[in-house]
Design a protein around this motif. Structure first.
Motif, PDB file in Angstrom:
ATOM      1  N   UNK A 185      40.535 -37.125 -43.274  1.00 17.39           N
ATOM      2  CA  UNK A 185      39.164 -37.395 -44.238  1.00 17.39           C
ATOM      3  C   UNK A 185      39.252 -38.528 -45.393  1.00 17.39           C
ATOM      4  N   UNK A 186      40.693 -38.480 -45.824  1.00 13.76           N
ATOM      5  CA  UNK A 186      40.694 -39.288 -46.710  1.00 13.76           C
ATOM      6  C   UNK A 186      39.656 -41.246 -45.882  1.00 13.76           C
ATOM      7  N   UNK A 187      40.077 -40.993 -44.724  1.00 15.70           N
ATOM      8  CA  UNK A 187      39.302 -42.691 -44.210  1.00 15.70           C
ATOM      9  C   UNK A 187      37.570 -42.518 -44.683  1.00 15.70           C
ATOM     10  N   UNK A 188      37.311 -42.636 -44.680  1.00 12.25           N
ATOM     11  CA  UNK A 188      35.599 -43.095 -45.419  1.00 12.25           C
ATOM     12  C   UNK A 188      35.501 -44.187 -44.621  1.00 12.25           C
ATOM     13  N   UNK A 189      34.293 -44.268 -44.213  1.00 17.08           N
ATOM     14  CA  UNK A 189      33.944 -45.676 -43.722  1.00 17.08           C
ATOM     15  C   UNK A 189      32.877 -45.520 -43.421  1.00 17.08           C
ATOM     16  N   UNK A 190      31.352 -46.513 -42.893  1.00 15.36           N
ATOM     17  CA  UNK A 190      30.526 -47.407 -42.823  1.00 15.36           C
ATOM     18  C   UNK A 190      30.359 -47.089 -41.094  1.00 15.36           C
ATOM     19  N   UNK A 191      29.314 -46.776 -40.563  1.00 12.63           N
ATOM     20  CA  UNK A 191      28.844 -47.025 -39.374  1.00 12.63           C
ATOM     21  C   UNK A 191      27.470 -47.758 -39.043  1.00 12.63           C
ATOM     22  N   UNK A 192      27.571 -49.159 -38.244  1.00 10.66           N
ATOM     23  CA  UNK A 192      26.590 -49.716 -37.733  1.00 10.66           C
ATOM     24  C   UNK A 192      26.417 -49.180 -36.357  1.00 10.66           C
ATOM     25  N   UNK A 193      25.177 -48.818 -36.272  1.00  8.66           N
ATOM     26  CA  UNK A 193      24.289 -48.225 -34.821  1.00  8.66           C
ATOM     27  C   UNK A 193      23.003 -49.661 -34.668  1.00  8.66           C
ATOM     28  N   UNK A 235      43.434 -47.551 -43.972  1.00  8.66           N
ATOM     29  CA  UNK A 235      42.246 -46.094 -43.540  1.00  8.66           C
ATOM     30  C   UNK A 235      42.626 -46.888 -41.719  1.00  8.66           C
ATOM     31  N   UNK A 236      42.695 -47.542 -41.076  1.00  8.72           N
ATOM     32  CA  UNK A 236      42.886 -48.183 -39.504  1.00  8.72           C
ATOM     33  C   UNK A 236      44.681 -47.689 -39.462  1.00  8.72           C
ATOM     34  N   UNK A 237      45.318 -47.784 -40.703  1.00 12.05           N
ATOM     35  CA  UNK A 237      46.654 -47.630 -39.870  1.00 12.05           C
ATOM     36  C   UNK A 237      46.601 -45.895 -40.349  1.00 12.05           C
ATOM     37  N   UNK A 238      46.095 -45.005 -41.202  1.00 11.64           N
ATOM     38  CA  UNK A 238      46.451 -43.969 -41.248  1.00 11.64           C
ATOM     39  C   UNK A 238      44.462 -43.475 -40.576  1.00 11.64           C
ATOM     40  N   UNK A 239      43.512 -43.357 -40.018  1.00 16.27           N
ATOM     41  CA  UNK A 239      43.123 -43.148 -38.726  1.00 16.27           C
ATOM     42  C   UNK A 239      44.080 -43.288 -37.530  1.00 16.27           C
ATOM     43  N   UNK A 240      45.162 -43.973 -37.190  1.00 20.34           N
ATOM     44  CA  UNK A 240      45.351 -44.152 -36.176  1.00 20.34           C
ATOM     45  C   UNK A 240      46.329 -43.166 -36.023  1.00 20.34           C
ATOM     46  N   UNK A 241      46.867 -42.662 -37.104  1.00 13.64           N
ATOM     47  CA  UNK A 241      48.032 -41.556 -37.227  1.00 13.64           C
ATOM     48  C   UNK A 241      47.381 -40.618 -37.293  1.00 13.64           C
ATOM     49  N   UNK A 242      46.598 -40.176 -38.004  1.00 12.83           N
ATOM     50  CA  UNK A 242      46.286 -38.468 -38.611  1.00 12.83           C
ATOM     51  C   UNK A 242      45.249 -37.813 -37.711  1.00 12.83           C
ATOM     52  N   UNK A 243      44.435 -38.813 -36.558  1.00 12.82           N
ATOM     53  CA  UNK A 243      44.308 -37.392 -35.484  1.00 12.82           C
ATOM     54  C   UNK A 243      44.964 -38.024 -33.971  1.00 12.82           C
ATOM     55  N   UNK A 244      46.262 -38.340 -34.088  1.00 15.95           N
ATOM     56  CA  UNK A 244      47.163 -38.583 -32.563  1.00 15.95           C
ATOM     57  C   UNK A 244      47.493 -37.727 -32.349  1.00 15.95           C
ATOM     58  N   UNK A 245      47.154 -36.997 -31.127  1.00 15.27           N
ATOM     59  CA  UNK A 245      47.646 -36.007 -30.288  1.00 15.27           C
ATOM     60  C   UNK A 245      49.779 -36.497 -29.552  1.00 15.27           C
ATOM     61  N   UNK A 246      48.797 -37.282 -29.658  1.00 14.70           N
ATOM     62  CA  UNK A 246      50.964 -37.266 -28.682  1.00 14.70           C
ATOM     63  C   UNK A 246      51.948 -37.318 -29.190  1.00 14.70           C
ATOM     64  N   UNK A 247      53.409 -36.579 -28.664  1.00 15.60           N
ATOM     65  CA  UNK A 247      54.459 -36.821 -29.290  1.00 15.60           C
ATOM     66  C   UNK A 247      55.213 -37.603 -29.324  1.00 15.60           C
ATOM     67  N   UNK A 248      55.854 -38.218 -29.627  1.00 16.08           N
ATOM     68  CA  UNK A 248      56.602 -39.386 -29.722  1.00 16.08           C
ATOM     69  C   UNK A 248      57.163 -39.861 -28.126  1.00 16.08           C
ATOM     70  N   UNK A 249      57.158 -38.052 -27.652  1.00 16.01           N
ATOM     71  CA  UNK A 249      57.493 -38.205 -26.044  1.00 16.01           C
ATOM     72  C   UNK A 249      56.543 -39.268 -25.051  1.00 16.01           C
ATOM     73  N   UNK A 250      55.127 -38.359 -25.541  1.00 15.50           N
ATOM     74  CA  UNK A 250      54.282 -39.408 -24.601  1.00 15.50           C
ATOM     75  C   UNK A 250      53.987 -40.334 -25.458  1.00 15.50           C
ATOM     76  N   UNK A 251      53.476 -40.846 -26.696  1.00 16.91           N
ATOM     77  CA  UNK A 251      53.939 -42.327 -26.918  1.00 16.91           C
ATOM     78  C   UNK A 251      54.671 -43.397 -26.379  1.00 16.91           C
ATOM     79  N   UNK A 252      56.030 -42.649 -26.193  1.00 14.03           N
ATOM     80  CA  UNK A 252      56.556 -43.724 -25.496  1.00 14.03           C
ATOM     81  C   UNK A 252      55.982 -43.945 -24.272  1.00 14.03           C
TER      82      UNK A 252
END
Length: 494
Positions: A185-193, A235-252
């Motif tokens: 929720x810390x990541x606040x964006x603008x979205x263009x359609x 925001x890019x690094x935070x969003x990529x990590x804050x919604x990551x459903x993978x464990x470290x093993x799945x990332x590997x």
């Protein structure tokens, strides 16, 4: 994920049924593409802006329900955190003075909402990450009241099987853990359609991917998180990590992340929806009663509820969107790259740059994505998120080049030409693209101003780091409401 949901527990049978429905929806979508079931008469654009709420001390205000009740405008809705709101603008044509009408409508809506929000002790801020957020704000109590957010939190953490771990190395180093997805929720964006035809979609999406890094470089506005100075667009690094459903093993093992740049150029929008189904298990296996193939057989337009819900839980930086409006299906590219702010006019300048650039690049006889690897585009994206306007990027024919030089020499002329092809008024495109030009000439973006203002306060006085961030944010808010482009803002005063 914008739909309300009410299911809180899912069985194995639910997930099996959902997988079948998603695949049936994909079959129906393929048939619709083959049989030309999509409306596309004129290019329409849309805009969404996520906002932060602060109190009189510019600290996060966990009061979005009260603020929404006071604002009483259906264009505003909740977002994940209780200090978040979002405004959605009705689609409109880009041609003529379309950008100016967007600007005047957004400013009018925000001004009216700001006055009403102040009546309940809150103010609105357009910024990528609120600088006064601290780790103690990240508890589950900060989730908005809508049940869909609690459900999404439960499903992401259940899929992951452990707490979230945040690790960002920038000018300073951040290490943190969270037992909720509230950091997202810390990541606040603008979205263009951008509404496009099925035939246009692959070229527009590829072009959007190719320029995503440059967009971030000239629009960065998120240099602080939990008091640390990190990336220009943290925001890019935070969003990529804050919604990551993978464990470290799945990332590997190379399992793909749900916040995803992608891995290849496409030849059809179907490629993206097919990847969604092939690579990503369901987070919210909620089934509708619709059989999309039966709907097509009787000559109607299916909602493809399962396919679109699944797509909404996969966070591409340029997301494909299928929607049904007044009984007609249409397709959109949803550009999710940029942060909110700093001002409405800055946002519209970013939009003009995006719309013009993707139009010009998608029309080229030898498109840029045929001359560079997809991995080069992804590397540009993360380099620009990290370094902002100071980044160096790869571009065909130029090699490694400072991003500001690339924009001034090559991309701004293309953006002007693209806007001309969209029939945007000459004065309009010169005004808005002139803002991008001046950011590159001065080196000042929202992120750059925040960093400079913070150090003006923190390095030359005895105030604490938190106090310097709070004062900086107060001055940011004043400038934001004046609606002058960020490159013209004066440095901070004590």
């Amino acid at each position: 994920m914008g739909e309300d949901v009410d299911r809180r527990e899912f069985s194995r049978a639910d997930r099996t049924r959902y997988r079948v429905k998603v695949r049936r929806g994909l079959d129906a979508f393929e048939r619709m593409l083959r049989e030309a079931h999509f409306e596309f008469e004129r290019p329409m654009t849309g805009l969404e802006i996520e906002l932060n709420l602060v109190d009189e001390r510019f600290e996060p205000a966990m009061r979005n329900a009260e603020a929404l009740a006071a604002i009483a405008d259906p264009a505003f809705q909740t977002e994940l955190g209780q200090w978040n709101l979002e405004i959605n603008l009705a689609p409109r044509q880009l041609s003529g003075h379309g950008a100016s009408t967007f600007e005047s409508d957004v400013r009018a809506s925000l001004n009216a909402a700001e006055e009403k929000a102040r009546a309940v002790g809150t103010r609105q801020v357009m910024i990528g990450i609120l600088p006064t957020l601290r780790q103690e704000h990240m508890s589950g109590r900060a989730l908005s009241g809508n049940p869909r957010y609690a459900l999404l939190n439960e499903q992401i953490l259940a899929a992951r099987g452990e707490d979230l771990h945040l690790a960002i190395d920038g000018r300073e180093r951040l290490r943190a853990t969270s037992d909720t997805i509230v950091p997202e929720a810390a990541c606040t964006s603008t979205q263009f359609h951008l509404q496009v035809s099925p035939e246009q979609f692959p070229a527009m999406w590829n072009a959007a991917q190719a320029v995503a890094g440059v967009q971030i470089a000239v629009g960065a506005n998120s240099p602080f998180l939990f008091g640390k100075e990190l990336w220009a667009e943290t925001r890019v690094a935070l969003f990529e990590q804050a919604t990551d459903t993978r464990s470290e093993e799945l990332k590997a093992q190379g399992v793909r992340p749900r916040v995803w740049f992608g891995e290849r150029w496409i030849t059809s929008i179907f490629d993206l929806f097919e990847e969604n189904v092939r690579y990503f298990p369901s987070l919210l296996p909620i089934c509708s009663t619709e059989d999309p193939v039966d709907v097509l057989d009787r000559g109607d337009t299916p909602a493809l509820a399962e396919l679109t819900l699944h797509n909404g839980t996969i966070y591409r930086w340029n997301r494909p969107v299928y929607a049904v409006v007044r009984g007609r299906a249409h397709l959109r590219v949803e550009n999710r790259v940029l942060p909110a702010g700093p001002t409405v006019v800055d946002i519209l300048a970013n939009g003009a740059f995006f719309y013009g650039l993707v139009r010009a690049l998608s029309d080229e006889d030898r498109p840029v994505w045929t001359q560079m690897s997809f991995s080069a585009a992804e590397e540009n994206f993360h380099a620009c998120a990290r370094d902002g306007i100071a980044a160096h990027v790869y571009w065909p024919g130029l090699g490694q080049v400072p991003v500001a030089e690339l924009v001034l020499r090559r991309l701004l002329p293309l953006a002007h030409e693209g806007l001309r092809r969209w029939d945007v008024d000459t004065e309009e495109r010169e005004r808005l693209l002139g803002i991008i030009e001046q950011r590159c000439a001065t080196g000042i973006t929202g992120a750059g101003w925040q960093v400079r203002a913070f150090h003006d306060l923190f390095d030359t006085s005895s105030v604490s780091r938190d106090e310097a961030l709070r004062r900086m944010l107060g001055q940011y808010c004043d400038h934001m409401h004046a609606n002058q482009p960020v490159h013209t803002w004066p440095s901070a005063v004590g």
